[in-house]
Design a protein around this motif. Structure first.
Motif, PDB file in Angstrom:
ATOM      1  N   VAL A 131      33.414  37.342  14.022  1.00  0.00           N
ATOM      2  CA  VAL A 131      32.299  37.616  14.934  1.00  0.00           C
ATOM      3  C   VAL A 131      32.855  37.498  16.346  1.00  0.00           C
ATOM      4  O   VAL A 131      32.838  36.428  16.947  1.00  0.00           O
ATOM      5  CB  VAL A 131      31.137  36.631  14.691  1.00  0.00           C
ATOM      6  N   ILE A 132      33.354  38.600  16.866  1.00  0.00           N
ATOM      7  CA  ILE A 132      34.089  38.594  18.123  1.00  0.00           C
ATOM      8  C   ILE A 132      33.164  38.810  19.319  1.00  0.00           C
ATOM      9  O   ILE A 132      33.314  38.180  20.360  1.00  0.00           O
ATOM     10  CB  ILE A 132      35.198  39.662  18.111  1.00  0.00           C
ATOM     11  N   HIS A 133      32.195  39.716  19.175  1.00  0.00           N
ATOM     12  CA  HIS A 133      31.223  39.921  20.272  1.00  0.00           C
ATOM     13  C   HIS A 133      29.878  40.360  19.704  1.00  0.00           C
ATOM     14  O   HIS A 133      29.341  41.406  20.042  1.00  0.00           O
ATOM     15  CB  HIS A 133      31.743  40.908  21.319  1.00  0.00           C
ATOM     16  N   GLY A 134      29.354  39.501  18.868  1.00  0.00           N
ATOM     17  CA  GLY A 134      28.063  39.764  18.264  1.00  0.00           C
ATOM     18  C   GLY A 134      28.183  39.985  16.776  1.00  0.00           C
ATOM     19  O   GLY A 134      29.252  40.338  16.259  1.00  0.00           O
ATOM     20  N   CYS A 135      27.084  39.749  16.085  1.00  0.00           N
ATOM     21  CA  CYS A 135      27.064  39.906  14.637  1.00  0.00           C
ATOM     22  C   CYS A 135      26.320  41.196  14.287  1.00  0.00           C
ATOM     23  O   CYS A 135      26.912  42.267  14.283  1.00  0.00           O
ATOM     24  CB  CYS A 135      26.421  38.676  14.002  1.00  0.00           C
ATOM     25  N   ARG A 136      25.024  41.136  14.022  1.00  0.00           N
ATOM     26  CA  ARG A 136      24.246  42.366  13.882  1.00  0.00           C
ATOM     27  C   ARG A 136      23.934  42.962  15.251  1.00  0.00           C
ATOM     28  O   ARG A 136      23.969  44.169  15.443  1.00  0.00           O
ATOM     29  CB  ARG A 136      22.945  42.093  13.127  1.00  0.00           C
ATOM     30  N   THR A 137      23.587  42.118  16.188  1.00  0.00           N
ATOM     31  CA  THR A 137      23.352  42.567  17.559  1.00  0.00           C
ATOM     32  C   THR A 137      24.688  42.549  18.293  1.00  0.00           C
ATOM     33  O   THR A 137      25.299  41.494  18.438  1.00  0.00           O
ATOM     34  CB  THR A 137      22.355  41.643  18.272  1.00  0.00           C
ATOM     35  N   ILE A 138      25.138  43.718  18.754  1.00  0.00           N
ATOM     36  CA  ILE A 138      26.463  43.795  19.352  1.00  0.00           C
ATOM     37  C   ILE A 138      26.384  43.601  20.857  1.00  0.00           C
ATOM     38  O   ILE A 138      25.689  44.324  21.574  1.00  0.00           O
ATOM     39  CB  ILE A 138      27.148  45.134  19.014  1.00  0.00           C
ATOM     40  N   PHE A 139      27.108  42.610  21.311  1.00  0.00           N
ATOM     41  CA  PHE A 139      27.218  42.242  22.716  1.00  0.00           C
ATOM     42  C   PHE A 139      28.390  42.999  23.348  1.00  0.00           C
ATOM     43  O   PHE A 139      29.190  43.627  22.650  1.00  0.00           O
ATOM     44  CB  PHE A 139      27.462  40.741  22.835  1.00  0.00           C
ATOM     45  N   PRO A 140      28.539  42.926  24.663  1.00  0.00           N
ATOM     46  CA  PRO A 140      29.748  43.462  25.289  1.00  0.00           C
ATOM     47  C   PRO A 140      31.000  42.797  24.726  1.00  0.00           C
ATOM     48  O   PRO A 140      30.977  41.639  24.300  1.00  0.00           O
ATOM     49  CB  PRO A 140      29.559  43.107  26.775  1.00  0.00           C
ATOM     50  N   ILE A 141      32.095  43.538  24.735  1.00  0.00           N
ATOM     51  CA  ILE A 141      33.362  42.948  24.309  1.00  0.00           C
ATOM     52  C   ILE A 141      33.661  41.723  25.178  1.00  0.00           C
ATOM     53  O   ILE A 141      33.200  41.631  26.318  1.00  0.00           O
ATOM     54  CB  ILE A 141      34.516  43.963  24.377  1.00  0.00           C
ATOM     55  N   PRO A 142      34.427  40.766  24.669  1.00  0.00           N
ATOM     56  CA  PRO A 142      34.701  39.553  25.443  1.00  0.00           C
ATOM     57  C   PRO A 142      35.308  39.818  26.826  1.00  0.00           C
ATOM     58  O   PRO A 142      35.017  39.093  27.777  1.00  0.00           O
ATOM     59  CB  PRO A 142      35.658  38.778  24.544  1.00  0.00           C
TER      60      PRO A 142
END
Length: 757
Positions: A131-142
């Protein structure tokens, strides 16, 4: 922003003796307290389990595999050791698996946990994922999140991600990536916090705190795994998985401090690097994984190998066969083998032959079982496996709101000639480029359980204007028949062109190194054709690294670095373009003039033949013939829709160990805004050459238009320390330059301080 005790860690053994701190904390617990009693009971239970385990069951606890009981369909690595769901469940019931990773969903996790509790010793499974930048809800890349320069925001984001991750039946994330990255050719720049050590330290600690929350036993806590230990990002030529060579001082000053900060924040797991480090792959490097990780850094948690990395010791040329690879890995300090199955296959025989001491196996098993106890799995094996919670927390309003907040804060305004931005609502806009209506490339790399269903740019812009035309013009890396002609016609009919160009989602991330970090040729040709119309151009870049911008892209009227922002892309970009939100992002990586400058970072060391200011090509001085030794846009750079002026710097000692700096920040523009005040230092004369500048503090300051305020920054004396020529961490006496500026390449305000013995 004030420093916390975790933030003050420079590297192992410098400001804090972490082991002493931990022991001191333990000693403050009253004898017989509930916490002490629970810790003692867990230790006793674990010792009892180990005494009853066969060596095969011990090897099983040290083995983790790709989750085939609840697969998500995403494949990030070569398929090795595939088992199938039923075979995997049988292995779990036989006590041959301690952890499953990269599966998702409560129902499948409960099925796998049922199998674990049907095993002889009923040891629960761990469930982990990238889980690098969100799981089901995708956040901005780190890397995009790092552009916010806000540890509090990063902690809040990680907390939101953790709640959704745990709700999906996961206990452990293989994040954060804390590799300091100075070469933009390396694809995994996207997964970390960029080129600066200080920012990496702050965000490493913040993300660990966010993932893990106040107590690992809580159902919404997710174990953090700072990775990759260590030096992974310094690979030769920016090539993924290549060799790393560096001095001990470079390792200690640059690459270990973010790990130290993450461990001090409570991280109880780490992952070994894939790479050869100084001729010995990290997976078999006892000096790295035991002497440094355990001894110097005082780490007491679990060290897991990367995917199939123990088997890869054969390809590296240091292991004769699989059994030898397993032996080297566990003796080096690997506690858990990922995916290869080598520990299951070979540890029993290696122990029987005396090649691996049982004591070393027991040590690793104790760490793994101790982690399960810290997560509360022995008390509640079905922790975080609640279908009702999964339904409530997955893509909740709260998590999606946080994802949008982070996306908006991540956008960096690189250029804004003649204040072309923000746009007026009555502006006729041509949205041109392959990413105008694209949703397939919103998420970027490592969106393991996400879907390509976010908000595209056209949809986001439609909230602000009804005079929008959209033309792709080209594909990501190929021409479209008639595409440029249609794009040129659209541009001629518009007041402003939004050029949505950059990298595809699979051009960054693991395994995606690039020799030329430029806009693909087909898109560059599109940009040149559109620029020839003479219409104003705003470039909206999509990317997972700093890019070398050329021609019409570099010369555009305005440029926005929008990274891979995840599901909220369209809304976040539109909010910035139309001025609903202020652009606040600052670059965590320097944008080069050309790819050939790589590796490059603002904190490089000086040369003995520096080129004089104003004479970059002077013969006999350090320079490239065809580019300056400077970036196009430097670390910390970013514009606002207003302007700030710094003045009246005052520097003084506050007591024997704190340097206090005050500066006046004036908003001289026509809009309210927020300035990022940055503090840089340089040690003028030292026993080892020192960087030309080093970031040591920053602070956001909100200032209304035509107003000004005085800001105070505090710098600990210990932040002046270095690895000296004799190998010790210390502050050397002498004179230090200090700059308060708005970016690394801004001359800013200069001060100085003298450090006595």
């Amino acid at each position: 922003m004030e420093q916390s005790i975790d933030d003050s860690i420079l590297a192992y053994g410098t400001v804090l003796d972490r082991r002493g701190l931990m022991m001191g904390s333990l000693l403050t617990l009253a004898v017989g307290s509930p916490i002490c009693a629970k810790m003692a009971a867990a230790g006793s239970h674990i010792d009892g389990l180990i005494s009853r385990m066969t060596v095969e069951e011990k090897a099983g606890q040290l083995s983790c595999f790709n989750d085939e009981v609840r697969p998500v369909g995403a494949v990030f690595n070569p398929v090795v050791n595939a088992q199938g769901a039923e075979a995997q469940l049988a292995a779990i019931r036989a006590g041959r698996i301690g952890m499953l990773f990269n599966g998702y969903g409560v129902a499948g996790a409960r099925r796998a946990q049922d199998a674990a509790l049907a095993s002889r010793l009923k040891i629960p499974l761990l469930f982990a994922a990238d889980v690098i930048h969100g799981c089901r809800t995708i956040f901005p890349i780190p890397l995009a999140e790092a552009a916010a320069f806000d540890p509090d925001l990063s902690e809040r984001a990680a907390r939101a991600v953790a709640r959704e991750t745990a709700a999906g039946g996961l206990h452990w994330t293989f994040a954060p990536v804390v590799d300091v990255a100075r070469d933009q050719r390396w694809g995994r720049v996207a997964e970390g916090a960029g080129e600066d050590v200080y920012l990496n330290r702050l965000l490493a600690a913040a993300r660990v705190r966010g993932f893990q929350g106040p107590d690992l036993r809580l159902a919404d806590a997710v174990l953090a795994t700072p990775k990759h230990f260590a030096g992974y990002s310094a690979v030769r030529g920016g090539m993924e998985y290549a060799a790393v060579d560096m001095s001990d001082a470079e390792l200690r000053e640059t690459f270990l401090p973010p790990f130290a900060a993450a461990f001090a924040a409570g991280a109880m797991a780490t992952m070994a690097s894939f790479t050869d480090v100084g001729g010995i792959p990290a997976t078999a490097n006892r000096h790295l994984l035991t002497d440094i990780l355990r001894g110097d850094l005082g780490f007491s948690g679990v060290c897991v190998s990367d995917y199939d990395a123990d088997r890869e010791l054969i390809a590296h040329g240091i292991a004769r066969d699989e059994a030898d690879a397993a032996r080297l890995a566990i003796l080096a300090g690997i506690d858990m083998s990922m995916q290869s199955g080598l520990f299951n296959a070979h540890l029993p025989a290696l122990v029987a032959a005396g090649a691996v001491p049982m004591a070393r196996v027991d040590e690793a098993v104790r760490r793994v079982l101790g982690l399960k106890a810290k997560l509360g799995l022995f008390d509640d094996p079905y922790r975080s496996l609640d279908l009702a919670v999964e339904r409530r927390e997955t893509q909740s309003i709260a998590v999606r709101t946080t994802a949008r907040d982070v996306a908006t804060r991540a956008i960096v305004l690189l250029k804004n000639a003649a204040d072309i931005l923000p746009l007026r609502r009555d502006t006729r806009i041509a949205l041109i480029g392959p990413f105008g209506r694209d949703t397939a490339n919103l998420n970027g790399p490592w969106s393991f359980a996400g879907k390509a269903d976010g908000i595209d740019l056209a949809t986001g812009l439609a909230r602000f204007t009804d005079t929008l035309s959209v033309e792709p013009g080209s594909a990501v890396d190929a021409a479209i028949p008639g595409g440029i002609d249609r794009a040129v016609r659209a541009a001629r009919s518009a007041d402003v062109v939004l050029l949505a160009i950059g990298e595809a989602g699979d051009m960054s991330g693991e395994g995606n190194s690039r020799v030329e970090i430029v806009v693909p040729a087909a898109q560059q040709a599109l940009a040149e054709a559109v620029a020839a119309t003479g219409k104003p151009i705003v470039v909206v870049l999509r990317h997972g690294r700093a890019l070398a911008l050329h021609g019409a892209v570099r010369d555009a009227n305005a440029i926005l670095a929008t990274w891979f922002l995840g599901e909220a892309t369209g809304h976040a970009v539109a909010d910035i373009l139309f001025g609903r939100c202020e652009p606040r992002g600052r670059l965590p990586v320097s944008f080069p003039v050309a790819t050939g400058q790589q590796p490059w970072s603002y904190d490089h060391r000086p040369t003995g033949r520096p080129a004089p200011v104003g004479e970059p090509m002077k013969p006999g001085a350090a320079h490239w013939r065809d580019a300056a030794d400077a970036p196009l846009y430097g670390f910390g750079h970013g514009l606002s829709y207003t302007r700030f002026l710094l003045s009246d710097l005052v520097v003084r000692w506050r007591g024997p160990s704190v340097i206090e700096l005050t500066v006046v920040v004036a908003n001289i523009g026509e809009r309210d805004g927020s300035a990022l005040v940055q503090l840089y230092i340089r040690d003028r004369v030292a026993s080892r050459t020192r960087p030309v500048r080093l970031l040591k503090q920053f602070r956001w300051v909100a200032v209304a238009k035509h107003e000004k305020t005085r800001v105070t920054l505090s710098l600990s004396r210990d932040e002046l320390a270095l690895v000296a020529a004799d190998g010790t961490w210390r502050v050397e006496p002498g004179d230090f330059d200090l700059w308060v500026a708005q970016s690394s390449d801004d001359s800013g305000l200069h001060g100085e301080i003298t450090v006595d013995k």
